[in-house]
Design an enzyme around this catalytic site. Structure first.
Site, PDB file in Angstrom:
ATOM      1  N   HIS A 187      13.684   8.982  -0.219  1.00  0.00           N
ATOM      2  CA  HIS A 187      13.175   7.896   0.610  1.00  0.00           C
ATOM      3  C   HIS A 187      14.319   7.241   1.366  1.00  0.00           C
ATOM      4  CE1 HIS A 187       8.942   7.709  -0.171  1.00  0.00           C
ATOM      5  NE2 HIS A 187       9.131   7.818  -1.456  1.00  0.00           N
ATOM      6  N   LYS A 227       2.504  -4.491   0.100  1.00  0.00           N
ATOM      7  CA  LYS A 227       2.555  -4.827   1.528  1.00  0.00           C
ATOM      8  C   LYS A 227       1.187  -5.303   2.006  1.00  0.00           C
ATOM      9  CE  LYS A 227       3.322  -1.553   4.646  1.00  0.00           C
ATOM     10  NZ  LYS A 227       2.360  -1.646   5.759  1.00  0.00           N
TER      11      LYS A 227
END
Length: 916
Positions: free
Chosen positions: A145, A578
């Site tokens: 990532h 999120k």
């Protein structure tokens, strides 16, 4: 006189800091060193004494830096963050060894503590322990990532420094030896200073695979077998009936690197093939090297030692006909094993191994055949009074072969459900024009998919040219099928569906697997796990209902029989955070797990949860031991998988001893949680109701700021380093899923990473203060007492508060205000940052009220010490980063300024450690 346990840590930090200072002086000159030293002293003084004069002088010094001086300061303080991490890891190892040497009681997170806890509780005996290990699965899964900011070259330098510190700590050195070690440290620090921190080109997926494999060389191939051996010996000591028991390979390290296609167009069938070959190369070369060493060790002569008939036969089959080894059956047997493995290397990889065998031999059909030959050597040694010899290198090699096979690590495949949907729609439309799959409702889609799953007839035709996307997806599954035939079915075990929101998403994948022969309906055969990933708040709330409908399908239930009636479900921590904020995400995950436990129990299916955790608390991070113990009852049924992401991989597994400790923690927590006594009572309804009320209010506050405040998106992009992160060569995939700046499209990783860099840490706490204030307003008499009771009695809530405590301690709103000043619209800046500041103040206040602390981290002195040691070196980096951002955005492209920003990102990430 009280012994100062932290004195060696401070000594190591001072030593490394002095060596770094000497390096700066030698390489950059006395003026640069003196400037950096003045900045350091003022920052330390300000943090230690809260000296306002020191702060003013610090700010004046930093504001007056020239461009060249700025780069030197950024580099110096970034490298110090790296060196402080090395010293801290070494201190953890030092303290662990001190506890063991002193014979202290086993500590939480250790295997000794877990076994004592399980046997001492009276709910499990040795038989229950063995039943657990026979069916257990503990699997950390490495993922690539864009928060892994370290270059492999930097990690190599740090490994050398860590090894030298360890030697100084463990060995009593003569004066000459001590001076030689110090000189070696000086060379290592100089090499680090002269090694480029930044990548000059964007990482490719192959680069990410190479980086991931380095942790197998460094840690997993050696430490994992040792952990198994220690666990078997520990079990034998705890219960005489377990002596001689060899555990099933329940602890395995997985990988997404090379198989995760969600949002990454660079992961293709060719890349998957390459990843599998690279993994096989690493593991086969490890075996060959170990066999070469083992052959030199097992030099026993026929006239002095006995050998079993099976061992004699193995030696006779060996192509080793040297007269010098004619009376050495064990050495000849190992030489034969080497020759067969060398032939296997050549057959699987198409090239000769680095060290040739004595002669040609037949390759092994599979890893089990290799294990069988190694077992023959082992059993002969044991039967003939040489069991001690079998417990050395041979024991490690036998264990490695059982765990790593010829594939090294299972690679998961992952793709977004939208892609599967488009591919299926195209296949159906070409096979039967007018189907219009995407226009169908859920029932219509499932009917079409079930019809396809009922027949062995392929849907795709080799005579049709499909779209590039469809061809690519079909190629991936065909590659997986070839991998099973070449490396064994363990090479690829899981196919994960991102953005799962209904049953058809799972059936679409099932049809695609059928096309490659990985699902064979007439045999009820399914060669991989079909794993839904529930990510958003809505998806988490619907997860149990989706699985309920899936299990009601006879075709799918029949297929589960091929997977031992075990269904894996992956839960997404990042996107849910999120989507709804820290508190609401945590609560949605907890409720989803509880509901899944009930649903699976009703259908008689074993649940295995795969936790998609990131490094930061905003993405489900935090201490693994507490996180696993805080799972709902029944959520850890002896099996658990969890992702290890970004810079956390290096922090956890870059040092072999630290890596082994982290693996041990996962096993210990899974064991304790799975075999702990059943709760006397369910979670009190008052706790659940309070948590739901807090979640609702926190979600309203979070979404009110992030999604409903006009201009917030612009505030985020201007006040953080998100633009610069997006341009940094730290990952193979883009920062956003689409070409937009919308928060909805931004990947959760850079979202969290950006807030960490500017020290706001917003995803790890925002909304909690508002939620608690609202709850206390509604329950003025007993609300606080209830929350305090929840903190004492409910491990889920206690862990949530502990993680928030850590995040808040790492935040700094004074520094954050400097980043807010980058927002050009004054009214927008004041409106948004004013709300962030107020919420931060409120959150800290209510957290202290609930926990009874007088200051943050009062109950975690180790972390508090760590922050105290490193923050004086982080603050200058933040200050300089803001100035560099301002210059970069105002004056356009300047390579040196851009590089300075990227170096500061690296240094801040290193200092915060779990920021992505």
């Amino acid at each position: 006189m009280t012994h100062d346990k932290d004195a060696p840590l401070r000594e190591d930090i001072r030593l490394l800091g002095r060596l770094l200072g000497d390096t700066v002086r030698d390489q950059q000159g006395a003026a640069a060193f003196e400037l950096i030293e003045r900045i350091r002293q003022n920052s330390v003084r300000f943090h230690r004494d809260d000296d306002s004069a020191a702060r003013r002088e610090l700010e004046d010094l930093l504001d007056a830096l020239s461009r060249e001086q700025t780069i030197q300061v950024v580099r110096a303080f970034s490298y110090f963050s790296h060196l402080a991490n090395i010293a801290e890891d070494q201190h953890h190892i030092r303290r662990s060894r001190a506890h063991l040497i002193a014979g202290s009681a086993p500590r939480e997170g250790s295997l000794a503590h877990a076994i004592e806890a399980v046997l001492g509780s009276g709910t499990a005996d040795s038989a229950a322990l063995m039943a657990f290990f026979d069916s257990a699965l503990v699997s950390p899964v490495l993922t690539a990532h864009p928060t892994e900011v370290q270059r492999k070259s930097i990690l190599n330098c740090e490994t050398v420094i860590a090894r030298l510190l360890d030697e100084r700590d463990r060995m009593l050195l003569t004066p000459d030896e001590a001076e030689a070690t110090l000189e070696a440290l000086r060379r290592a620090v100089l090499t680090l200073w002269q090694t480029r921190v930044l990548r000059t080109a964007k990482l490719s997926v192959i680069d990410e695979i190479t980086n991931g494999l380095s942790y197998f060389d460094t840690t997993f191939l050696r430490e994992l077998p040792r952990l198994y051996a220690a666990l078997e010996d520990r079990l034998a000591a705890a219960s005489p009936g377990l002596g001689g028991t060899e555990l099933a390979p329940f602890l395995q390290v997985g990988s997404w690197i090379g198989g995760d296609r969600d949002g990454n167009p660079f992961v293709t069938a060719e890349v998957l093939d390459k990843a599998l070959a690279m993994q096989a190369t690493v593991v086969l070369e490890y075996y060959l090297n170990e066999l070469h060493s083992l052959g030199s060790q097992l030099s026993m002569s026929q006239g002095l030692v006995s050998a079993s008939d099976a061992l004699q036969a193995l030696a006779e089959r060996s192509p080793d006909t040297s007269a010098h080894r004619r009376d050495e059956p064990y050495r000849r047997a190992v030489s034969g094993v080497y020759a067969r493995l060398a032939a296997t290397y050549r057959e699987l990889l198409g090239t000769a191994p680095p060290r040739h065998a004595v002669a040609s031999a037949e390759p092994y059909a599979d890893a089990a055949a290799l294990v069988a030959d190694l077992d023959t050597v082992h059993h002969s040694l044991v039967a003939n009074g040489a069991a001690t010899l079998s417990r050395g290198r041979l024991r490690q090699l036998r264990r490695a072969a059982k765990v790593f096979g010829f594939h090294l690590a299972p690679i998961d495949l992952r793709q977004n459900s939208d892609v599967h949907e488009r591919v299926i729609a195209e296949l159906l439309e070409i096979a039967c024009p007018g189907t219009d799959y995407r226009a169908q409702d859920e029932a219509g889609r499932c009917a079409l998919l079930l019809e396809e799953l009922a027949t062995a007839r392929p849907l795709a035709s080799p005579h049709v040219k499909y779209s590039e996307e469809s061809e690519g997806e079909l190629a991936i599954f065909r590659s997986a099928r070839r991998a099973h035939l070449r490396y064994g079915t363990s090479a690829i075990q899981n196919c994960i569906i991102s953005k799962t929101d209904d049953v058809s998403d799972l059936l679409e994948l099932a049809v695609l697997l059928k096309e490659a022969g990985l699902l064979r309906p007439l045999e009820n055969a399914l060669d991989v796990n079909i794993v839904p990933l529930f990510e958003t708040i809505d998806d988490l709330e619907n997860a149990a209902g989706v699985m309920e409908r899936l299990f009601s399908l006879p075709i799918y239930r029949a297929l589960l029989g091929a997977r031992k009636h075990t269904q894996e479900v992956m839960l997404g921590y990042s996107d849910s955070n999120k989507d709804g904020g820290f508190l609401t995400s945590g609560w949605a995950l907890y409720k989803a797990e509880s509901e899944l436990v009930t649903t699976f129990a009703r259908h008689g299916v074993r649940l295995r949860l795969f936790h998609g955790r990131g490094g930061s608390v905003g993405r489900g991070g935090g201490p693994s031991y507490q996180a696993i113990l805080a799972q709902p009852d029944g959520a850890v049924q002896g099996q658990i998988r969890l992702t290890e992401q970004g810079e956390v991989i290096g922090a956890k597994y870059g040092n072999p001893e630290v890596g082994r400790r982290n693996l041990e923690v996962l096993v210990a927590a899974t064991l304790e949680t799975s075999l702990r006594p059943a709760g006397d009572a369910p979670t009190p309804p008052a706790f659940v109701a309070a948590m739901q009320a807090l979640s609702d209010a926190a979600c309203t506050a979070y979404r009110g700021l992030v999604y409903e405040t006009e201009g917030f998106e612009r505030y985020f992009w201007e006040s953080t380093v998100i633009s610069e992160i997006a341009a940094l060569n730290i990952g193979s995939r883009p920062a956003s899923r689409k070409k937009s700046t919308a928060i909805e499209d931004l990947r959760a990783i850079p979202w969290v990473f950006s807030w960490s860099q500017c020290r706001v840490m917003l995803p790890g706490w925002y909304g909690f203060g508002s939620a608690v204030q609202a709850f206390l307003a509604q329950h003025p008499e007993d609300g606080l007492a209830l929350l305090q009771r929840m903190a004492r009695e409910w491990s889920f809530f206690a862990t949530l508060l502990s993680n928030m405590d850590m995040v808040l301690a790492k935040s700094d709103l004074a520094i954050a205000s400097r980043y807010a000043d980058l927002v050009k619209d004054v009214s927008l800046r004041e409106a948004v940052f004013g709300r962030i500041r107020a919420e931060h103040q409120s959150t800290v206040q209510v957290l202290l009220q609930i926990t009874g602390q007088t200051e943050l981290l009062e109950g975690n002195p180790l972390l508090k010490r760590s922050i105290r040691n490193r923050f004086p070196y982080l603050d200058p980096l933040n200050h300089v980063q803001v100035e560099l951002l301002r210059r970069h955005r105002e004056h356009g492209e300047d390579v040196r300024i851009r590089n300075g920003i990227h170096i500061s990102i690296n240094g801040i990430a290193a200092g915060l450690r779990n920021s992505g």
